[in-house]
Design an enzyme around this catalytic site. Structure first.
Site, PDB file in Angstrom:
ATOM      1  N   CYS A  21       0.832  -1.102  -0.045  1.00 14.43           N
ATOM      2  CA  CYS A  21      -0.035   0.129   0.057  1.00 14.43           C
ATOM      3  C   CYS A  21       0.844   1.149  -0.022  1.00 14.43           C
ATOM      4  CB  CYS A  21      -0.927  -0.123   1.135  1.00 14.43           C
ATOM      5  SG  CYS A  21       0.001  -0.284   2.646  1.00 14.43           S
ATOM      6  N   HIS A  51      -2.287   7.143   3.102  1.00 18.75           N
ATOM      7  CA  HIS A  51      -0.887   7.125   3.602  1.00 18.75           C
ATOM      8  C   HIS A  51      -0.292   8.460   2.775  1.00 18.75           C
ATOM      9  CE1 HIS A  51      -1.313   3.184   4.796  1.00 18.75           C
ATOM     10  NE2 HIS A  51      -0.440   2.434   4.195  1.00 18.75           N
TER      11      HIS A  51
END
Lengths: 349, 349, 349, 349
Positions: free
Chosen positions: B146, B239
């Site tokens: 990710c 993120h």
């Protein structure tokens, strides 16, 4: 036991000012005799101006003190300044000109030629600049930006032992660094803000002066490219920094760790009240240091380091943590003043 | 309108698995016909296994589906895998050997020679590896970690236009990336954890394959030193990454911004259902992008970039944001499958 | 398709104002033609005044609109007011006197004799008060405090079916309810603030009017002792409330649940654009409803209820959740306006 | 100075166990000689089993201690139990039968006829039950659920002075109350969970025993209807409670406040080490008490009260705060043991 030195706090109602008061209450050498702030607070009882934000027990006599205006005439000759930079420049000069020793956390005079930008473990000798100031009996001494201090303390032992060629740092900074009221809660819960105005510039320039060499009436800056990226995270206190360094001479990881763990400066030699015995502490646990767990080490004056490992670009990378309103602000300034006392610079105070 | 393709979800009760279901419900091409998970959940109604963690309206017919064991025999030939890496390796192989097309978010086969590690906007041609796999009718296709995806999508337009010599990245990663139950709340509120096991290694190696060149039955990795430092912050999704790059050829900031804003890949050309029209979006506001504000852009498939500025060490630095469980996991995997459909690779499905 | 009704937003740069804009963009009946705010913002482009706080895509034409002063003369006859209570009283009167229909979320006129305090599902008939107002063509209609709405919607079906003798409520309220910048982050992370100025009084009095009976030119208040305790928690959106009630007639739990699940009001009969088909939704899962999971149900207009169980003091207790800036503020006000349109009250608009 | 009493901690690796160790390190009367936990930890160094969760400096000799199994044979005769309730029942009995004094924080034996459920300021005399236990030299003494303690300490002075007819309480409880790993972070950030399994029942029944009257070999429960609603909020430590009470005799607010501020119990008379001089503290500031600001008062042993005001249903309402893992768990248990020492009950230990 010596008679305590009377001190004042400028900007006493701000978040750094409150931290000054917390650290000065029960201080073995200093005694608060004046609390000064903006017109808005002047005349009120100190307690009333800060009531909702107190996190420690305020002694009754301090709480009852009337807040004064930030003008010379305060009953002391040493003042700590936590003033907002919008007004700190002029007020601090006025106090210095009036003969006060001004120990400031504000940014305004940090880069002035004659003003020491002090981290006592790193450059205590820079206090020598003061004799070149033109404030008569007065003087101004400053400490760096909260995010600079931890990094510089982590870098200095490396500079001394192995030399430094380049530094890259990304910060995750605490909310208390933004003062009060600071960052609105709706902006930071479940969020990160990748921007802090002016912060990156300070981190890239202040260290060059702090780690520079005293040359009579000025500091010869060190040459060192630093690249800083500053982020605000949902942490109350404690700035965490991911640092990468390029060294001048090869070194093994254990040598870096030893350099940190054994580092001592004048505050340790002089056994200053706020000085931790071991100013830098390296953690071997891979998930350390963390703001919540380690920011209060050594009453908030220890700088914690961890995660030393090879960097694919520079030589090494590691994580640094320091308490931004203690080591990085009020505590750092008080340590400066303690050093000045021991050096006899406040002798006539 | 074409008949929908039946699909299964392996690891359907995990946090990535739930996201798979959310994105597949109402998908124009796919229809969930099987939900599989560990022994512990097998036999139960899907709704009961995930009840407390649902953030969307689960259609009754999906909620009532009985969870099956993760063994070939599921009524579909395409399966999405959100399996835990502890078991994904073997199970995915078993499915591929049994003739299933396995589109996996797990790390186990990402670096296998014959397995595409796909970000469709970046390296759609790597699907060519599949013909060299030895699974008979079956196949395995993977998407990256990710934290890798957002960075790689930010880097690819720079690589194409200016060349890349070095990359430095520090991440501030969301909690959903740790799965469920993941990070205990007492560990992360008022805190940052400067360590995510295995994450830095993935970020330093996966991009070399993703941005590499297809050479018959394998990928020639790109040469590019990357240094990654990974931190966990108190953010639910999204993120954020502070990236510094050294380019091969000089470029002005506007050229980088144009390269990002105009970047298009095969998903855009083929107008895939989950593909955002503009996969990369540059923000001129200095405090953007932010996880809470921008993670959901383009249904979570847009990668946001901001804060482009000079780096004192490398050439430029900037901030990248991507939704870690959509673009960085389930959404990325579904985009892979959409690409495979359009390329006719699932023709017999 | 009818021509859209031009509307203005007063206090458009505040947090409720921004929510008004978000809900009005793409509204099938209304079209924003004026955005007004304080002197400080007047003249600037709307986008510039709210930039850092946008959580949705602002259409270019709205972002480019020049913010106007809050004075009659705006190109519309219906205005939504999200004004601060410090100024709302006078400004809203001025607009009403100038012939505007003022649909206000501010507290200033809520308890005025002639002013409807409206929750359309509960007391649509109270709009009959308007003919007794003395604003000429103008009028003022209000919606209640954000913490009142959810509770009242949970209470009304009980009042209608079983009668109410007493209500006890403790709230855990979201941060967005405090406006912007609102609660400082350093005050609420890892904390609860057990006080919201003026809030408890509103919760104890507003329901008496809302659930009262229209009597020509005024409302006969219901008699009902309510005890409210209000707390602020670290939640972005969504007020959660622990409610206890004493009923006039005995009832089984299933009867209460049925009363909630089957409750419908005029907005449902008239099929108003913002009206959810089922305005109250009861959850059987013991840990529901939760702010993060359920605040957005029905685009934020559904009130969620759960945890119905016996109370050792009163008869029953349960948990209510409603979105404070949608159902409890901007969304509620727009629903009021939709109702007024359908009733022909804005016919000449 | 007396020789320290050797003590063991059962469940030493859980979150309450760690808090026991923190409070016992440097305790003037007790000395840790044994740390016991589940099979999984047995044999390991204590430091290794709790490493990532330490928030205080663990002395080297404690960190190096080998964790033992939870079986009689530990080198001490007093054990503190922070065991999980799944196993506490049997293990505690086994220790008592083997002659140990078991001071437990677990729920298993709290309501046993012969077992004191102790809040030393409230019902120190209930220790008289111990002579009726049938464990030979051994004994079991318990402290209440973490959310019960603060409430009971706030209620007892009211009961003594004015009588109590009814109590209504809604809690906002801290995450540490759920143990470790406890509540997943993705479940509680930006959220409230309106349910804590079994908690409401404990709050409605335990106070009846605690405030009951010792009658030879059992406690006559007080009659008092209590209605509790329990919520989990994003706070690390400190349970906040909104309490309403109906008194038997009329009283002015100042009388209640005086009753709280002047309340003293046996721990104060005996000057026990962990006993705060003033166990209850009333705050006049309307926004106090708050978990972050006041949970640590008196080393976490003070119960803070504020916001006393009329209740529209019962007589008064107010807010109570207590530290859930100190006063509400480990600290409370240690205070119990201190009381037992002073009473000579551990004479032979």
């Amino acid at each position: 036991m010596m008679k305590k030195i009377p001190v004042g706090v400028l900007g006493a109602t701000g978040s750094v000012g409150i931290r000054f008061v917390e650290l000065l209450v029960n201080h073995p050498w200093f005694e608060i005799t004046a609390l000064a702030a903006s017109e808005r607070s002047a005349g009120k009882k100190y307690r009333e101006t800060i009531q909702s934000r107190l996190t420690f027990e305020l002694p009754a006599e301090i709480g009852d003190m009337a807040v004064q205006a930030c003008e010379p005439g305060l009953p002391c000759r040493l003042v700590f300044s936590g003033l907002d930079s919008a007004v700190a420049g002029g007020i601090e000069k006025a106090f210095a000109n009036a003969g006060y020793a001004v120990v400031s956390n504000s940014k305004n005079h940090r880069m002035d030629t004659n003003v020491p930008l002090l981290v006592p473990e790193v450059n205590a000798d820079h206090l020598g600049l003061v004799v070149h100031q033109s404030f008569g009996d007065g003087m101004i001494v400053t400490n760096p930006n909260c995010s600079t201090v931890g990094m510089v303390m982590g870098l200095k032992p490396l500079l001394d032992n192995f030399g430094l060629e380049a530094v890259h740092v990304v910060t995750m900074q605490a909310l208390s660094g933004a003062g009060y009221p600071g960052v609105p809660s709706v902006d930071i819960i479940d969020n990160v803000i990748p921007y802090i105005g002016g912060e990156e510039d300070k981190m890239e320039t202040e260290p060059l002066k702090i780690m520079g060499r005293l040359n009579k009436d000025h500091i010869d800056y060190i040459e060192l490219p630093i690249s800083a990226s500053c982020n605000r995270v949902a942490v109350l206190d404690g700035h965490l920094e991911s640092v990468s360094v390029k060294l001048k001479t090869k070194a093994e990881p254990e040598e870096l760790i030893r350099a940190w763990n054994t580092y001592r400066g004048e505050p340790q030699e002089l056994d200053l009240p706020l000085a931790p015995q071991q100013p830098l502490r390296y953690f071997t646990e891979p998930q350390y240091p963390q703001p919540k767990l380690h920011r209060d080490l050594g009453k908030g004056m220890v700088v914690s380091i961890g995660r030393l490992r090879k960097c694919n670009l520079l030589d090494y990378k590691f994580t640094v943590l320091s308490h931004n309103t203690v080591r990085g602000a009020a505590g750092g300034a008080i340590l400066n003043a303690e050093l000045m006392v021991k050096k006899g610079m406040l002798g006539s105070v």
